[in-house]
Design an enzyme around this catalytic site. Structure first.
Site, mmCIF file in Angstrom:
data_model
loop_
_atom_site.group_PDB
_atom_site.id
_atom_site.type_symbol
_atom_site.label_atom_id
_atom_site.label_comp_id
_atom_site.label_asym_id
_atom_site.label_seq_id
_atom_site.Cartn_x
_atom_site.Cartn_y
_atom_site.Cartn_z
ATOM 1 N N TYR A 191 -1.274 -0.677 10.360
ATOM 2 C CA TYR A 191 -1.262 -1.254 8.993
ATOM 3 C C TYR A 191 -0.389 -0.774 7.899
ATOM 4 O O TYR A 191 0.264 -1.583 7.324
ATOM 5 C CB TYR A 191 -2.812 -0.873 8.562
ATOM 6 C CG TYR A 191 -3.114 -0.899 6.929
ATOM 7 C CD1 TYR A 191 -3.627 -2.281 6.494
ATOM 8 C CD2 TYR A 191 -2.798 -0.189 6.083
ATOM 9 C CE1 TYR A 191 -3.854 -2.662 5.060
ATOM 10 C CE2 TYR A 191 -3.093 -0.101 4.840
ATOM 11 C CZ TYR A 191 -3.655 -1.543 4.263
ATOM 12 O OH TYR A 191 -3.740 -1.582 2.952
ATOM 13 N N SER A 208 0.771 -1.132 -0.083
ATOM 14 C CA SER A 208 0.064 -0.163 -0.069
ATOM 15 C C SER A 208 0.813 1.390 0.021
ATOM 16 O O SER A 208 1.855 1.390 0.615
ATOM 17 C CB SER A 208 -0.800 0.030 1.411
ATOM 18 O OG SER A 208 -1.357 1.328 1.307
#
Ligand code: NAP
Length: 244
Positions: A153, A139
Site C-alpha cells: 500500500y 499517506s
C-alpha cells in the site's frame, strides 16, 4: 457555487471533506449507496447541492461517467482524489498475495490517474476550461514504507505523490493547481477493513502528538490546499500526521 468531486466521499476522510467543503459536491462511492446518500442529505441540509454517484475509480469508463454526471451540477473546478484501499490485508511483503497488490495498484494508482486526467481535461485552459484545483490523497506510509503492515500500500501512495507532482508541473501554467495530502493514522473504517480495528488507538502511543487524527483534521488540510489561501501552492505534499 463551484463543483467539487470527491472520490470515496461516502465515508471517512472523503465524507468529512464533503461535509465541510464550501462547494456543491459530487459524493462518489464504490458500493455503499446508503452511506453516500446520508452524506448527500447532510450536505443538502447545509444549503449546498449534492449528488451521489457510484463509480469504481479503477474502471476508466466509470470515471468518465462520474465526471459526466458531475457536469449536471455545473463545471467541475475541484477534485479530491481520495478513494483508496489497503487490499484488505496487512503483513510483510513476503506474505501479501499478488492479487491484493494488484487491487491496491488498480484503485490507488490507476484510479487516481483516471480521476486526475479526467479533471485536467475539464479544468485546464489548454482544454478550454476555467482552471481549478486538485488534491490527491497519499499517506505518510509513502515515506515510512510501513514494514510488516502494508508496504504494498505504501508503494502505491509513493506513486500517487510522484504522479501528482509531475502533473502539477505540467498544468501549473494552465490554471490548475495539483497538490497531495499525506495523512498519518486517521480514525476511519480503513483499519478494520484491513483486519486491524484497534490500530489508531494502539499507534497513538508512538505518534508524536499522542493520538490518531480525526477525518475532519485531514479534511481541513485538503480544503486549505483546494482554496484561495493556497493560490501559490502547487506540486506540494502536505503531511497531516501529528508528526508520524
Ligand atoms: P475509508 O473510511 O475506508 O473509506 C474509503 C472510501 O473510498 C469509501 O467511500 C469507499 O466507498 C471508497 N472506495 C473504496 N474503493 C473505491 C473504488 N474502487 N472506487 C471508488 N470509491 C472507492 O477510507 P479512509 O480512511 O477515509 O481513506 C481515504 C483515503 O485516505 C485513502 O486514499 C487512504 O489510503 C488515505 N489514508 C487513510 C489513512 C487512515 O489512517 N485512515 C491514512 C493515510 C491515508 P464504499 O464504502 O462505497 O466502498
Amino acid at each position: 457555487m463551484s463543483v467539487l468531486v470527491v472520490t470515496g466521499g461516502s465515508r471517512g476522510i472523503g465524507a468529512a471533506v464533503c461535509r465541510r467543503a464550501p462547494h456543491d459536491v459530487v459524493v462518489n462511492y464504490a458500493g455503499d449507496a446508503a452511506a453516500a446518500e446520508s452524506v448527500v442529505a447532510e450536505v443538502r441540509a447545509s444549503g449546498r447541492r449534492a449528488i451521489a454517484v457510484r463509480a469504481d475509480v479503477s474502471v476508466e469508463s466509470e470515471v468518465d461517467d462520474l465526471f459526466a454526471a458531475a457536469a449536471e451540477l455545473g463545471p467541475v473546478t475541484a477534485l479530491v482524489a481520495n478513494a483508496g484501499v489497503t487490499g484488505e490485508v496487512r503483513g510483510r511483503v513476503d506474505e501479501v498475495p499478488a492479487e491484493a497488490m494488484r487491487r491496491v495498484l488498480e484503485v490507488n494508482v490507476l484510479g487516481v490517474f483516471h480521476c486526475l486526467r479526467a479533471a485536467v481535461r475539464r479544468m485546464s485552459t489548454r482544454h478550454g476550461g476555467a482552471g481549478g484545483a486538485i488534491v490527491a490523497v497519499s499517506s505518510t506510509a509513502a515515506k515510512r514504507g510501513s514494514p510488516g503492515e502494508w508496504a504494498h500500500y505504501a508503494a502505491s501512495k509513493a506513486a500517487v505523490e510522484t504522479l501528482a507532482y509531475g502533473l502539477a508541473l505540467e498544468v501549473a501554467a494552465e490554471g490548475v493547481r495539483v497538490n497531495t495530502i499525506a495523512p498519518g493514522v486517521v480514525r476511519t473504517e480503513l483499519h478494520a477493513a484491513a483486519g486491524d480495528p484497534g490500530r489508531p488507538d494502539r499507534l497513538g502511543a508512538v505518534i508524536p502528538i499522542g493520538r490518531a487524527g480525526e477525518p475532519e483534521e485531514i479534511a481541513d488540510g485538503i480544503l486549505w490546499l483546494l482554496g484561495p489561501q493556497a493560490s501559490f501552492v502547487t506540486g506540494a505534499v502536505l503531511p497531516v500526521s501529528g508528526g508520524f
